[in-house]
Structures are given as structure tokens and as C-alpha cells.
Design an enzyme around this catalytic site. Structure first.
Site, PDB file in Angstrom:
ATOM      1  N   HIS A  67       0.831  -1.210   0.000  1.00  0.00           N
ATOM      2  CA  HIS A  67       0.000   0.000   0.000  1.00  0.00           C
ATOM      3  C   HIS A  67       0.865   1.259   0.000  1.00  0.00           C
ATOM      4  O   HIS A  67       1.851   1.338   0.726  1.00  0.00           O
ATOM      5  CB  HIS A  67      -0.937   0.016   1.219  1.00  0.00           C
ATOM      6  CG  HIS A  67      -2.071  -0.943   1.078  1.00  0.00           C
ATOM      7  ND1 HIS A  67      -1.891  -2.312   1.160  1.00  0.00           N
ATOM      8  CD2 HIS A  67      -3.386  -0.741   0.811  1.00  0.00           C
ATOM      9  CE1 HIS A  67      -3.067  -2.904   0.960  1.00  0.00           C
ATOM     10  NE2 HIS A  67      -3.984  -1.981   0.746  1.00  0.00           N
ATOM     11  N   SER A  84      -6.416   3.886  -5.848  1.00  0.00           N
ATOM     12  CA  SER A  84      -5.882   4.593  -4.694  1.00  0.00           C
ATOM     13  C   SER A  84      -5.987   6.114  -4.880  1.00  0.00           C
ATOM     14  O   SER A  84      -6.324   6.838  -3.942  1.00  0.00           O
ATOM     15  CB  SER A  84      -4.419   4.171  -4.480  1.00  0.00           C
ATOM     16  OG  SER A  84      -3.926   4.742  -3.313  1.00  0.00           O
ATOM     17  N   GLU A  86      -8.243   7.750  -6.569  1.00  0.00           N
ATOM     18  CA  GLU A  86      -9.635   8.163  -6.359  1.00  0.00           C
ATOM     19  C   GLU A  86      -9.989   8.145  -4.873  1.00  0.00           C
ATOM     20  O   GLU A  86     -10.660   9.048  -4.371  1.00  0.00           O
ATOM     21  CB  GLU A  86     -10.572   7.231  -7.143  1.00  0.00           C
ATOM     22  CG  GLU A  86     -10.517   7.510  -8.633  1.00  0.00           C
ATOM     23  CD  GLU A  86     -11.261   6.466  -9.473  1.00  0.00           C
ATOM     24  OE1 GLU A  86     -11.102   6.518 -10.694  1.00  0.00           O
ATOM     25  OE2 GLU A  86     -11.974   5.617  -8.903  1.00  0.00           O
ATOM     26  N   PHE A 119       1.042   2.697   7.353  1.00  0.00           N
ATOM     27  CA  PHE A 119      -0.303   2.883   7.922  1.00  0.00           C
ATOM     28  C   PHE A 119      -1.332   2.668   6.821  1.00  0.00           C
ATOM     29  O   PHE A 119      -1.246   3.298   5.763  1.00  0.00           O
ATOM     30  CB  PHE A 119      -0.408   4.304   8.472  1.00  0.00           C
ATOM     31  CG  PHE A 119      -1.779   4.692   8.934  1.00  0.00           C
ATOM     32  CD1 PHE A 119      -2.306   4.162  10.107  1.00  0.00           C
ATOM     33  CD2 PHE A 119      -2.533   5.619   8.217  1.00  0.00           C
ATOM     34  CE1 PHE A 119      -3.578   4.541  10.548  1.00  0.00           C
ATOM     35  CE2 PHE A 119      -3.792   6.003   8.650  1.00  0.00           C
ATOM     36  CZ  PHE A 119      -4.310   5.457   9.822  1.00  0.00           C
ATOM     37  N   ALA A 123      -9.638   4.895   3.120  1.00  0.00           N
ATOM     38  CA  ALA A 123      -9.762   6.347   2.978  1.00  0.00           C
ATOM     39  C   ALA A 123     -11.202   6.758   2.658  1.00  0.00           C
ATOM     40  O   ALA A 123     -11.666   7.810   3.103  1.00  0.00           O
ATOM     41  CB  ALA A 123      -8.800   6.846   1.893  1.00  0.00           C
TER      42      ALA A 123
HETATM   43  N1  LIG Z   1      -2.036   3.580   3.033  1.00  0.00           N
HETATM   44  C1  LIG Z   1      -3.333   3.388   2.734  1.00  0.00           C
HETATM   45  O1  LIG Z   1      -4.184   3.251   3.602  1.00  0.00           O
HETATM   46  N2  LIG Z   1      -3.646   3.349   1.429  1.00  0.00           N
HETATM   47  C2  LIG Z   1      -4.922   3.146   0.965  1.00  0.00           C
HETATM   48  N3  LIG Z   1      -6.105   3.397   1.666  1.00  0.00           N
HETATM   49  C3  LIG Z   1      -7.084   3.503   0.753  1.00  0.00           C
HETATM   50  O2  LIG Z   1      -8.264   3.703   1.005  1.00  0.00           O
HETATM   51  N4  LIG Z   1      -6.578   3.382  -0.511  1.00  0.00           N
HETATM   52  C4  LIG Z   1      -5.234   3.192  -0.431  1.00  0.00           C
HETATM   53  O3  LIG Z   1      -4.426   3.067  -1.336  1.00  0.00           O
END
Ligand SMILES: NC(=O)N[C@H]1NC(=O)NC1=O
Length: 174
Positions: A67, A84, A86, A119, A123
Site C-alpha cells: 500500500h 488509490s 480516487e 499505515f 480512505a
Molecule cells: N495507506 C493506505 O491506507 N492506502 C490506501 N487506503 C485507501 O483507502 N486506498 C489506499 O491506497
């Protein structure tokens, strides 16, 4: 696409379409394809979730390390995956004040130094204030609990990405 269409996808198409439901982990889509036909959206989601749960802790950490940082270098350089990008922009992370960006970068580094993985938070289920608050709080967690928490966030991200790809309302012919 409905579940009947999902269940008819050849391997290559399935991996192309579902290869990023877990960020940069197309191997997970490749692994669950052989479990078709999926009886429902939930069955597909559960297959992915079970695959993740069966991994050793090092494998789970590997997924977390795939990530990108939130509001990090990839966002600034334009090198995020489309999904990611978006998600991060929907949470307002592409429009941080300079002080917020600095704080986010500091906390991201603190978190990575403590746990050895970035982390991760869904999102789309949070706004920037909430993300900053949780990042700060989770920096104080214990490692195993934090790894488990982060994997749950991966599953939430996966759920929303799957919902964007598969119709959940249509009955399926199984
Ligand atoms: N670091 C992290 O949480 N990345 C992510 N979270 C999310 O909702 N999309 C991501 O790429």
C-alpha cells in the site's frame, strides 16, 4: 457486471479486472479464481478474505507493504494506482494544507519506523481529519493488534473496490 459474468471470466480477464481489489496484489485474484463459481458477491468477497486470513503474518505484512503512503510521494508524483488516487482524493488527501501534509508525512514515518509496514486505513470511509487522528492514535498500538487492524482496513478497501466492479443486486443463476 453481475456474478454470472464474473463466474464466466477466463483466468486472464478475472485477474485483469480483480487484480487490484487488494492493492498491487493480483496474486490474490489469481488464487481465488479456481474457486469459481461463486454463489454470490459475498462468496467472492469471503474467498478473498479467507485467503488473506490464511497467510502467515509475514504474508499479511507483505500485503500491507504493497500500500502507498496516504498523501505521500506516489500521490505527489502521480504514480498511485487509479483506485488509490480516487480514494485518496475523495478523502481530501490531495488537497491538504502544507501543515497537514507535513504532519501526515511525520506520522507516516513514525508509524513505519515503529511497525515496519505503512499505515493503512480505508480512505473512503474517513475524512482527512479522522485519518490524521487515527494515524496518530494507532502509532501507539501494539504491533500484533495493529497488524490485525490494518488487515481489517485492507478488507474494507477491498469490499468497496469489489462493489465498484460487481453488481450486488442481481440474482445469480447458480
Ligand atoms: N495507506 C493506505 O491506507 N492506502 C490506501 N487506503 C485507501 O483507502 N486506498 C489506499 O491506497
Amino acid at each position: 457486471m453481475d456474478m454470472n459474468a464474473v463466474n464466466s471470466l477466463p483466468f486472464e480477464d478475472f485477474v485483469r479486472i480483480f487484480g487490484n481489489v487488494v492493492e498491487k496484489c493480483p496474486m490474490i485474484a489469481a488464487a481465488v479464481w479456481s474457486q469459481r463459481p461463486f454463489a454470490s458477491f459475498l462468496a467472492l468477497e469471503t474467498a478473498i478474505s479467507d485467503f488473506i486470513d490464511a497467510l502467515p503474518e509475514s504474508g499479511k505484512e507483505g500485503i500491507l507493504r504493497c500500500h502507498p503512503d496516504l498523501a505521500g510521494r506516489d500521490l505527489q508524483m502521480g504514480t498511485l494506482t487509479q483506485e488509490s488516487r480516487e480514494e485518496q482524493s475523495r478523502a481530501g488527501l490531495d488537497a491538504l494544507e502544507s501543515a497537514e501534509r507535513t504532519r501526515m508525512a511525520q506520522l507516516n514515518e513514525e508509524y513505519k519506523a515503529r511497525f515496519g509496514f505503512p499505515f493503512v486505513i480505508c480512505a473512503r470511509m474517513n475524512d482527512k481529519a479522522n485519518i490524521l487522528r487515527q494515524l496518530s492514535e494507532r502509532c501507539q498500538s501494539e504491533r500484533a493488534a495493529e497488524r490485525a487492524r490494518a488487515v481489517e482496513e485492507v478488507k474494507k478497501i477491498c469490499h468497496l473496490r469489489l462493489q465498484g466492479l460487481v453488481r450486488t443486486d442481481a440474482p445469480n443463476k447458480l
